[in-house]
Motif scaffolding. Structure first.
Motif, PDB file in Angstrom:
ATOM      1  N   VAL A 102      13.604   5.212   1.356  1.00 40.27           N
ATOM      2  CA  VAL A 102      13.099   4.459   0.213  1.00 40.27           C
ATOM      3  C   VAL A 102      14.195   4.491  -0.844  1.00 40.27           C
ATOM      4  O   VAL A 102      14.697   5.574  -1.193  1.00 40.27           O
ATOM      5  N   ALA A 103      14.569   3.327  -1.354  1.00 41.15           N
ATOM      6  CA  ALA A 103      15.658   3.226  -2.320  1.00 41.15           C
ATOM      7  C   ALA A 103      15.136   2.561  -3.592  1.00 41.15           C
ATOM      8  O   ALA A 103      14.839   1.367  -3.603  1.00 41.15           O
ATOM      9  N   ALA A 254       5.575   4.866  -2.812  1.00 43.39           N
ATOM     10  CA  ALA A 254       6.440   5.446  -1.787  1.00 43.39           C
ATOM     11  C   ALA A 254       5.640   6.271  -0.795  1.00 43.39           C
ATOM     12  O   ALA A 254       5.858   6.200   0.420  1.00 43.39           O
ATOM     13  N   LEU A 255       4.696   7.060  -1.311  1.00 39.50           N
ATOM     14  CA  LEU A 255       3.876   7.900  -0.438  1.00 39.50           C
ATOM     15  C   LEU A 255       3.042   7.048   0.509  1.00 39.50           C
ATOM     16  O   LEU A 255       2.948   7.351   1.711  1.00 39.50           O
ATOM     17  N   SER A 256       2.455   5.974   0.004  1.00 42.23           N
ATOM     18  CA  SER A 256       1.661   5.088   0.851  1.00 42.23           C
ATOM     19  C   SER A 256       2.520   4.468   1.946  1.00 42.23           C
ATOM     20  O   SER A 256       2.093   4.369   3.114  1.00 42.23           O
ATOM     21  N   TRP A 257       3.734   4.069   1.588  1.00 43.06           N
ATOM     22  CA  TRP A 257       4.636   3.458   2.572  1.00 43.06           C
ATOM     23  C   TRP A 257       5.035   4.480   3.633  1.00 43.06           C
ATOM     24  O   TRP A 257       5.032   4.182   4.833  1.00 43.06           O
ATOM     25  N   VAL A 258       5.367   5.677   3.193  1.00 42.92           N
ATOM     26  CA  VAL A 258       5.754   6.737   4.132  1.00 42.92           C
ATOM     27  C   VAL A 258       4.594   7.081   5.055  1.00 42.92           C
ATOM     28  O   VAL A 258       4.770   7.249   6.274  1.00 42.92           O
ATOM     29  N   ARG A 259       3.391   7.181   4.514  1.00 42.37           N
ATOM     30  CA  ARG A 259       2.230   7.509   5.344  1.00 42.37           C
ATOM     31  C   ARG A 259       1.938   6.392   6.340  1.00 42.37           C
ATOM     32  O   ARG A 259       1.462   6.645   7.453  1.00 42.37           O
ATOM     33  N   SER A 260       2.249   5.149   5.968  1.00 41.16           N
ATOM     34  CA  SER A 260       2.045   4.044   6.906  1.00 41.16           C
ATOM     35  C   SER A 260       2.981   4.182   8.110  1.00 41.16           C
ATOM     36  O   SER A 260       2.627   3.792   9.226  1.00 41.16           O
ATOM     37  N   LEU A 261       4.147   4.747   7.899  1.00 37.64           N
ATOM     38  CA  LEU A 261       5.078   4.979   9.010  1.00 37.64           C
ATOM     39  C   LEU A 261       4.515   6.042   9.949  1.00 37.64           C
ATOM     40  O   LEU A 261       4.617   5.919  11.170  1.00 37.64           O
TER      41      LEU A 261
END
Length: 269
Positions: A102-103, A254-261
């Motif tokens: 994430v950038a 960011a947390l939501s995106w990471v958890r989706s991975l």
């Protein structure tokens, strides 16, 4: 075992600014770390007391320092970076050392040609003196207010300046500013690669240091890649977004995106 997440700070900001993010991610079961750049002290005060320790380090040296950190994990970490930390995160992802990245308002990779006035103004205090390439450079409170705190009340900008700012090496700014004229520029990334993990780029609409147009230009460079590359924008946020009063909004994204991975079974090895 829980997935590791490594946070990478940007130029002039101490790694302690990531502490609330670390606490949030750890509550969700992630292992976290926020190492400093080469030469950084353990605290803001210690780094300010020895500015020469950070002088002379460029993008490649900083990337190698984080590569060594990532190599110590039993699986590829997810990396989350801000500003120059966002550039470093992309380089680590490009090298296959990170599972995803994430950038936030990332410093421009080679190939980005957008040069808004505000970006030039934030860089001028460093680039106007060639000797700064080998020196440590500190921002004044006024420079910080323009580069980081322009979307904040003046009192909050001043508080963040005192709380988190540190001297930083001038070299990375020189390297990025000349990247499009340098064959093996340290800021180069293979944007066409399909063999990297997912990338989320986050722009801030009121950012003076890395304006949203710069982030969008970088995102377009990835258009030829089959690898997942997402982008979002927060119109009312500035460059301080990851550590000011509104940090939680960006952290939750960011947390939501990471958890989706994790839910999609993104590879970790």
């Amino acid at each position: 075992m829980s997935r590791p997440v490594v946070f990478i700070h940007g130029l002039w900001i101490h790694s302690s600014a990531w502490q609330p993010w670390q606490e949030l991610f750890e509550l969700q079961g992630y292992r976290t770390a926020a190492p400093g750049w080469p030469g950084d002290g353990d605290t803001v005060a210690a780094t300010r007391a020895n500015p020469d320790a950070v002088a002379g380090y460029g993008v490649d040296a900083i990337t190698e320092a984080y590569a060594a950190v990532l190599a110590g994990y039993d699986e590829k970490p997810i990396v989350i970076g801000h500003s120059f930390g966002g550039l470093i995160a992309q380089k680590l992802l490009d090298r296959g050392l990170a599972a995803a990245a994430v950038a936030f308002s990332p410093a421009p990779i080679k190939g980005v040609r957008a040069l808004p006035f505000s970006l030039l103004r934030t860089s001028f205090p460093v680039l106007s003196r060639p000797g700064n390439k080998q020196r440590a450079v500190s921002l004044t409170e006024k420079q910080f207010a323009y580069s980081f705190g322009n979307a904040l009340p003046a009192a909050e900008s001043a508080e963040l300046y005192e709380r988190f700012t540190i001297p930083g090496p001038g070299r990375p700014l020189f390297e990025v500013s000349s990247a499009n004229f340098t064959r093996d520029a340290p800021s180069a990334v293979d944007t066409a690669s399909a063999n990297r993990g997912p990338l989320l780029m986050v722009a801030a609409g009121r950012d003076h240091t890395v304006p949203a147009v710069v982030v969008r230009a970088a995102h377009r460079l990835y258009a030829g890649s089959a690898a997942r590359t997402d982008i979002t924008c927060h119109p009312d946020r500035g460059h301080s977004g990851v550590f000011d009063h509104g940090w939680r909004e960006l952290a939750d994204e960011a947390l939501s995106w990471v958890r989706s991975l994790d839910r999609s079974g993104a590879p970790s090895a």
